[in-house]
Design a protein around this motif. Structure first.
Motif, PDB file in Angstrom:
ATOM      1  N   GLU A   1       0.768  -1.334  -0.157  1.00 59.81           N
ATOM      2  CA  GLU A   1       0.042   0.045  -0.067  1.00 59.81           C
ATOM      3  C   GLU A   1       0.850   1.265  -0.004  1.00 59.81           C
ATOM      4  OE1 GLU A   1      -3.215   0.074   2.631  1.00 59.81           O
ATOM      5  OE2 GLU A   1      -3.409  -2.241   2.780  1.00 59.81           O
ATOM      6  N   GLU A   2       2.174   1.191   0.257  1.00 60.65           N
ATOM      7  CA  GLU A   2       3.038   2.448   0.263  1.00 60.65           C
ATOM      8  C   GLU A   2       3.682   2.516  -1.030  1.00 60.65           C
ATOM      9  OE1 GLU A   2       5.181   2.213   3.759  1.00 60.65           O
ATOM     10  OE2 GLU A   2       3.729   1.633   5.053  1.00 60.65           O
ATOM     11  N   ASP A   3       3.759   1.634  -1.919  1.00 57.76           N
ATOM     12  CA  ASP A   3       4.298   1.607  -3.259  1.00 57.76           C
ATOM     13  C   ASP A   3       3.366   2.242  -4.227  1.00 57.76           C
ATOM     14  OD1 ASP A   3       6.771   0.882  -2.690  1.00 57.76           O
ATOM     15  OD2 ASP A   3       6.545  -1.190  -3.206  1.00 57.76           O
ATOM     16  N   ASP A   4       3.806   2.817  -5.538  1.00 50.83           N
ATOM     17  CA  ASP A   4       3.156   3.181  -6.664  1.00 50.83           C
ATOM     18  C   ASP A   4       2.037   2.459  -7.199  1.00 50.83           C
ATOM     19  OD1 ASP A   4       2.286   4.951  -8.855  1.00 50.83           O
ATOM     20  OD2 ASP A   4       4.094   4.415  -9.834  1.00 50.83           O
ATOM     21  N   PHE A   5       0.708   2.687  -6.937  1.00 48.70           N
ATOM     22  CA  PHE A   5      -0.016   1.651  -7.387  1.00 48.70           C
ATOM     23  C   PHE A   5      -0.276   1.759  -8.830  1.00 48.70           C
ATOM     24  CE2 PHE A   5      -3.684   1.261  -4.079  1.00 48.70           C
ATOM     25  CZ  PHE A   5      -2.819   0.890  -2.930  1.00 48.70           C
ATOM     26  N   SER A   6       0.050   2.775  -9.712  1.00 49.61           N
ATOM     27  CA  SER A   6       0.128   2.496 -11.182  1.00 49.61           C
ATOM     28  C   SER A   6       1.140   1.465 -11.532  1.00 49.61           C
ATOM     29  CB  SER A   6       0.198   3.636 -11.696  1.00 49.61           C
ATOM     30  OG  SER A   6       1.457   4.486 -11.460  1.00 49.61           O
ATOM     31  N   GLU A   7       2.315   1.571 -11.059  1.00 52.39           N
ATOM     32  CA  GLU A   7       3.443   0.615 -11.439  1.00 52.39           C
ATOM     33  C   GLU A   7       3.157  -0.882 -10.812  1.00 52.39           C
ATOM     34  OE1 GLU A   7       7.977  -0.232  -9.836  1.00 52.39           O
ATOM     35  OE2 GLU A   7       7.409   1.883 -10.247  1.00 52.39           O
ATOM     36  N   GLN A   8       2.710  -0.933  -9.704  1.00 51.63           N
ATOM     37  CA  GLN A   8       1.896  -2.333  -9.070  1.00 51.63           C
ATOM     38  C   GLN A   8       0.802  -3.061 -10.110  1.00 51.63           C
ATOM     39  OE1 GLN A   8       2.281  -3.275  -4.771  1.00 51.63           O
ATOM     40  NE2 GLN A   8       2.110  -0.977  -4.590  1.00 51.63           N
ATOM     41  N   ALA A   9      -0.127  -1.934 -10.590  1.00 56.66           N
ATOM     42  CA  ALA A   9      -1.071  -2.666 -11.571  1.00 56.66           C
ATOM     43  C   ALA A   9      -0.385  -3.174 -12.540  1.00 56.66           C
ATOM     44  CB  ALA A   9      -2.000  -1.280 -11.822  1.00 56.66           C
ATOM     45  N   ILE A  10       0.606  -2.456 -13.048  1.00 58.30           N
ATOM     46  CA  ILE A  10       1.345  -3.056 -14.501  1.00 58.30           C
ATOM     47  C   ILE A  10       1.838  -4.512 -14.137  1.00 58.30           C
ATOM     48  CG2 ILE A  10       3.086  -2.626 -16.061  1.00 58.30           C
ATOM     49  CD1 ILE A  10       2.466   0.190 -15.906  1.00 58.30           C
ATOM     50  N   LEU A  11       2.659  -4.551 -13.106  1.00 59.26           N
ATOM     51  CA  LEU A  11       3.269  -5.795 -12.678  1.00 59.26           C
ATOM     52  C   LEU A  11       2.292  -6.731 -12.419  1.00 59.26           C
ATOM     53  CD1 LEU A  11       6.059  -4.281 -10.164  1.00 59.26           C
ATOM     54  CD2 LEU A  11       6.296  -5.166 -12.696  1.00 59.26           C
ATOM     55  N   LEU A  12       1.077  -6.624 -11.924  1.00 52.76           N
ATOM     56  CA  LEU A  12       0.066  -7.553 -11.584  1.00 52.76           C
ATOM     57  C   LEU A  12      -0.496  -8.054 -12.799  1.00 52.76           C
ATOM     58  CD1 LEU A  12      -1.629  -9.177  -9.380  1.00 52.76           C
ATOM     59  CD2 LEU A  12      -3.390  -7.030  -9.488  1.00 52.76           C
ATOM     60  N   GLU A  13      -0.665  -7.094 -13.986  1.00 54.09           N
ATOM     61  CA  GLU A  13      -1.071  -7.641 -15.128  1.00 54.09           C
ATOM     62  C   GLU A  13      -0.170  -8.645 -15.667  1.00 54.09           C
ATOM     63  OE1 GLU A  13      -4.216  -7.538 -16.478  1.00 54.09           O
ATOM     64  OE2 GLU A  13      -4.752  -6.168 -14.500  1.00 54.09           O
ATOM     65  N   GLN A  14       1.156  -8.264 -15.615  1.00 52.58           N
ATOM     66  CA  GLN A  14       2.109  -9.345 -16.028  1.00 52.58           C
ATOM     67  C   GLN A  14       2.076 -10.601 -15.094  1.00 52.58           C
ATOM     68  OE1 GLN A  14       5.914  -6.925 -15.843  1.00 52.58           O
ATOM     69  NE2 GLN A  14       5.358  -5.834 -17.651  1.00 52.58           N
ATOM     70  N   VAL A  15       1.994 -10.579 -13.855  1.00 46.42           N
ATOM     71  CA  VAL A  15       2.027 -11.770 -13.147  1.00 46.42           C
ATOM     72  C   VAL A  15       0.520 -12.533 -13.530  1.00 46.42           C
ATOM     73  CG1 VAL A  15       1.149 -12.475 -10.739  1.00 46.42           C
ATOM     74  CG2 VAL A  15       2.830 -10.701 -10.935  1.00 46.42           C
ATOM     75  N   ILE A  16      -0.544 -11.989 -13.810  1.00 41.03           N
ATOM     76  CA  ILE A  16      -1.780 -12.683 -14.340  1.00 41.03           C
ATOM     77  C   ILE A  16      -1.453 -13.159 -15.583  1.00 41.03           C
ATOM     78  CG2 ILE A  16      -4.030 -12.131 -15.232  1.00 41.03           C
ATOM     79  CD1 ILE A  16      -4.503 -10.133 -13.096  1.00 41.03           C
ATOM     80  N   GLU A  17      -0.800 -12.806 -16.490  1.00 42.56           N
ATOM     81  CA  GLU A  17      -0.370 -13.358 -17.805  1.00 42.56           C
ATOM     82  C   GLU A  17       0.478 -14.607 -17.533  1.00 42.56           C
ATOM     83  OE1 GLU A  17      -1.931 -13.067 -20.708  1.00 42.56           O
ATOM     84  OE2 GLU A  17      -3.356 -11.555 -19.564  1.00 42.56           O
ATOM     85  N   HIS A  18       1.366 -14.627 -16.462  1.00 43.53           N
ATOM     86  CA  HIS A  18       2.295 -15.677 -16.150  1.00 43.53           C
ATOM     87  C   HIS A  18       1.460 -16.788 -15.569  1.00 43.53           C
ATOM     88  CE1 HIS A  18       5.775 -17.702 -15.278  1.00 43.53           C
ATOM     89  NE2 HIS A  18       5.783 -17.882 -14.000  1.00 43.53           N
ATOM     90  N   VAL A  19       0.478 -16.245 -14.810  1.00 46.26           N
ATOM     91  CA  VAL A  19      -0.506 -17.227 -13.976  1.00 46.26           C
ATOM     92  C   VAL A  19      -1.128 -17.945 -15.071  1.00 46.26           C
ATOM     93  CG1 VAL A  19      -2.653 -17.732 -12.903  1.00 46.26           C
ATOM     94  CG2 VAL A  19      -0.909 -16.179 -12.028  1.00 46.26           C
ATOM     95  N   LYS A  20      -1.716 -17.533 -16.177  1.00 40.86           N
ATOM     96  CA  LYS A  20      -2.197 -18.149 -17.168  1.00 40.86           C
ATOM     97  C   LYS A  20      -1.264 -19.150 -17.962  1.00 40.86           C
ATOM     98  CE  LYS A  20      -5.526 -14.355 -18.048  1.00 40.86           C
ATOM     99  NZ  LYS A  20      -6.039 -13.533 -19.070  1.00 40.86           N
ATOM    100  N   VAL A  21      -0.038 -18.865 -18.289  1.00 42.13           N
ATOM    101  CA  VAL A  21       0.748 -19.699 -18.678  1.00 42.13           C
ATOM    102  C   VAL A  21       1.086 -20.973 -17.799  1.00 42.13           C
ATOM    103  CG1 VAL A  21       3.176 -19.857 -19.559  1.00 42.13           C
ATOM    104  CG2 VAL A  21       1.702 -17.710 -20.146  1.00 42.13           C
ATOM    105  N   CYS A  22       1.286 -20.542 -16.609  1.00 44.54           N
ATOM    106  CA  CYS A  22       1.544 -21.857 -15.830  1.00 44.54           C
ATOM    107  C   CYS A  22       0.333 -22.649 -15.705  1.00 44.54           C
ATOM    108  CB  CYS A  22       1.735 -21.315 -14.338  1.00 44.54           C
ATOM    109  SG  CYS A  22       3.445 -20.339 -14.165  1.00 44.54           S
ATOM    110  N   VAL A  23      -0.939 -22.307 -15.717  1.00 47.35           N
ATOM    111  CA  VAL A  23      -2.104 -23.178 -15.666  1.00 47.35           C
ATOM    112  C   VAL A  23      -2.131 -23.893 -16.755  1.00 47.35           C
ATOM    113  CG1 VAL A  23      -4.636 -22.943 -15.539  1.00 47.35           C
ATOM    114  CG2 VAL A  23      -3.408 -21.684 -14.026  1.00 47.35           C
ATOM    115  N   LEU A  24      -1.934 -23.240 -17.911  1.00 43.45           N
ATOM    116  CA  LEU A  24      -2.050 -23.957 -19.220  1.00 43.45           C
ATOM    117  C   LEU A  24      -1.051 -25.094 -19.262  1.00 43.45           C
ATOM    118  CD1 LEU A  24      -3.141 -20.940 -21.549  1.00 43.45           C
ATOM    119  CD2 LEU A  24      -4.681 -22.732 -20.843  1.00 43.45           C
ATOM    120  N   THR A  25      -0.062 -24.714 -18.819  1.00 41.53           N
ATOM    121  CA  THR A  25       1.219 -25.909 -18.716  1.00 41.53           C
ATOM    122  C   THR A  25       0.611 -27.054 -17.861  1.00 41.53           C
ATOM    123  OG1 THR A  25       2.974 -24.196 -18.989  1.00 41.53           O
ATOM    124  CG2 THR A  25       3.460 -26.262 -18.160  1.00 41.53           C
ATOM    125  N   ILE A  26       0.232 -26.751 -16.713  1.00 42.63           N
ATOM    126  CA  ILE A  26       0.068 -27.712 -15.847  1.00 42.63           C
ATOM    127  C   ILE A  26      -1.363 -28.629 -16.396  1.00 42.63           C
ATOM    128  CG2 ILE A  26      -1.202 -28.250 -13.686  1.00 42.63           C
ATOM    129  CD1 ILE A  26       0.460 -25.764 -12.585  1.00 42.63           C
TER     130      ILE A  26
END
Length: 189
Positions: free
Chosen positions: A146-171
């Protein structure tokens, strides 16, 4: 092909809450996708029995909530069984970053639980699938600072979500139940 769609997150949340179920739509879909990726059979209602046991102490769900779970399952089966290599995650609006990030974490945690509920043997996985599972386990622990830049964290979260999808499809590619194909008939000439 029927036009099965994921329900609206807020409508699904209202339905689950009014049914007195303590599971969010993100958790529900994560659990179902985890069970499907783990190879659970959907040819009978066994998956629902496991779902009810896990989420509601073995008690059945009201009809409308059960229909919601069936819709999510059908949508996820169609998406995972297709050739598009896409995965749509049932998440709330990203307008509120903290809730959005929490829902991603809940989705991933319940996906991992779903793999376990499907009875998947995780001991003989390929190196790639083991890495995907390890990544998901780490992602399930992530949160928003909550103390970091939310806009930067939002971008990183979208990248994480894309990685989640790749991991799920791999499994899913390694563990999911494979369609049964009739054995080729052997004709003697």
């Amino acid at each position: 092909m029927s036009d099965i769609r994921l329900p609206d997150y807020n409508q699904a949340l209202t339905e689950l809450t009014s049914a007195s179920l303590s599971v969010t739509p993100a958790e529900l879909q994560g659990l179902i996708v985890g069970m499907l990726s783990g190879g659970i059979s959907t040819s009978n209602d066994n998956w629902k029995t496991i779902l009810f046991d896990y989420t509601n102490d073995g008690m059945g769900w009201p009809m409308s909530a059960s229909t919601l779970a069936e819709t999510i399952c059908s949508f996820s089966m169609r998406e995972l069984g297709g050739t598009s290599m896409e995965l749509t995650m049932l998440l709330p609006s990203d307008d509120e970053l903290l809730n959005y990030a929490d829902a991603v974490s809940e989705w991933v945690n319940h996906f991992i639980s779903g793999l376990g509920l499907a009875g998947s043997s995780l001991t003989k996985l390929s190196a790639e699938t083991k890495e995907a599972l390890a990544d998901l386990e780490e992602i399930s622990k992530l949160g928003i600072d909550e103390e970091d830049d939310f806009s930067e964290q939002a971008i990183l979260l979208e990248q994480v979500i894309e990685h989640v999808k790749v991991c799920v499809l791999t499994i899913h590619a390694e563990l999911a139940a494979k369609p049964v194909t009739p054995a080729e008939s052997k004709t003697l000439h």
